[in-house]
Design a protein around this motif. Sequence first.
Motif, PDB file in Angstrom:
ATOM      1  N   THR A  62      40.855   8.933  20.175  1.00  0.00           N
ATOM      2  CA  THR A  62      41.752   9.204  21.290  1.00  0.00           C
ATOM      3  C   THR A  62      41.292   8.796  22.569  1.00  0.00           C
ATOM      4  OG1 THR A  62      42.506  11.347  19.931  1.00  0.00           O
ATOM      5  CG2 THR A  62      42.977  11.144  22.175  1.00  0.00           C
ATOM      6  N   THR A  63      40.324   8.813  23.017  1.00  0.00           N
ATOM      7  CA  THR A  63      39.768   8.576  24.395  1.00  0.00           C
ATOM      8  C   THR A  63      40.058   7.012  24.335  1.00  0.00           C
ATOM      9  OG1 THR A  63      38.292  10.179  24.495  1.00  0.00           O
ATOM     10  CG2 THR A  63      37.869   8.254  25.917  1.00  0.00           C
ATOM     11  N   VAL A  64      39.764   6.133  23.472  1.00  0.00           N
ATOM     12  CA  VAL A  64      39.976   4.724  23.477  1.00  0.00           C
ATOM     13  C   VAL A  64      41.495   4.366  23.651  1.00  0.00           C
ATOM     14  CG1 VAL A  64      39.553   2.413  22.251  1.00  0.00           C
ATOM     15  CG2 VAL A  64      37.757   4.234  22.127  1.00  0.00           C
ATOM     16  N   LEU A  65      42.232   5.029  22.892  1.00  0.00           N
ATOM     17  CA  LEU A  65      43.599   4.763  22.970  1.00  0.00           C
ATOM     18  C   LEU A  65      44.115   5.137  24.247  1.00  0.00           C
ATOM     19  CD1 LEU A  65      43.560   4.381  19.729  1.00  0.00           C
ATOM     20  CD2 LEU A  65      45.671   5.496  19.761  1.00  0.00           C
ATOM     21  N   ARG A  66      43.624   6.233  24.745  1.00  0.00           N
ATOM     22  CA  ARG A  66      44.166   6.642  25.972  1.00  0.00           C
ATOM     23  C   ARG A  66      43.766   5.701  27.303  1.00  0.00           C
ATOM     24  NH1 ARG A  66      42.392  11.890  26.283  1.00  0.00           N
ATOM     25  NH2 ARG A  66      40.361  11.192  26.663  1.00  0.00           N
TER      26      ARG A  66
END
Length: 270
Positions: A62-66
């Motif tokens: 999720t952090t990477v996508l964000r």
Amino acid sequence: MKKTALPTMLSFSAPDLREQIEALPEGTAPISLSTDGRAIAVDLDADCPHVLVCTSSGGGSTTVLRSLTAQFLHQGAHALVLDPKRISHLWARGLPTVTHRRNVAGIHDALVGLGDEMARRLHLTDTELDAAPRLIVSMDSAHSALRQLTRYWETFRSKDDPRMSPAVSALEAALWTGRAARVHVILDGTPAPGVLGAAPHELFGTVILARISASTWQHLAPLAGPAPKPSRHGGRGHVVQHDDAHETQTLWMTDANVVTWLTDPQDPEN
């Protein structure tokens, strides 16, 4: 090449890091820092302009996508953020260049609209296309979302309709021809075999992996050598590009970092 110790955290708030990110050319966004000291980045104008992220729970997908989506938004892109968990990307709500969808009906309609937009863009002249903003399709929990979309389509598909969900077909079209339309997909999770019509390494030029099994590594990065030992360190993983795997520490951007950066980019506290 000599290896260096990776930092325990690579924070967007670190001194000078934001300035380095903002100095990069449009279409380029850093993912992480590797053990040889290099920044590993996504280049949307490279050979395969899509990104696949696959981690186990707590691996940082999720952090990477964000962080990737936010960087391209800062460069002027528009984004379609598909959040089937309903809580993973609340930062995206209300931003003027973001379409944020959370339930299956909304995701279905947004992807059907993506198909229409793809068709429109493919008929533009080069000059008209260059003037159009990049479009980032950021889909969390893709495996679950694609299954939901397939079941949702079956609830009202008539006998004359295609068997494949038009939403799934639109996503598949974006993966195969997105570069020609300035449409780029950042996908979290591994779609079921055959759902998108190809092996993952054929569709994604950048694959980000963390805390996965050896069999998943072989499926997603078959030419990158044997699977490394998973790390339990937060943000630690591997980025595979051109069949080379780099151990990295991924960039950390919080929801607050993203919202402030995109809505008040001059805020010195960001």
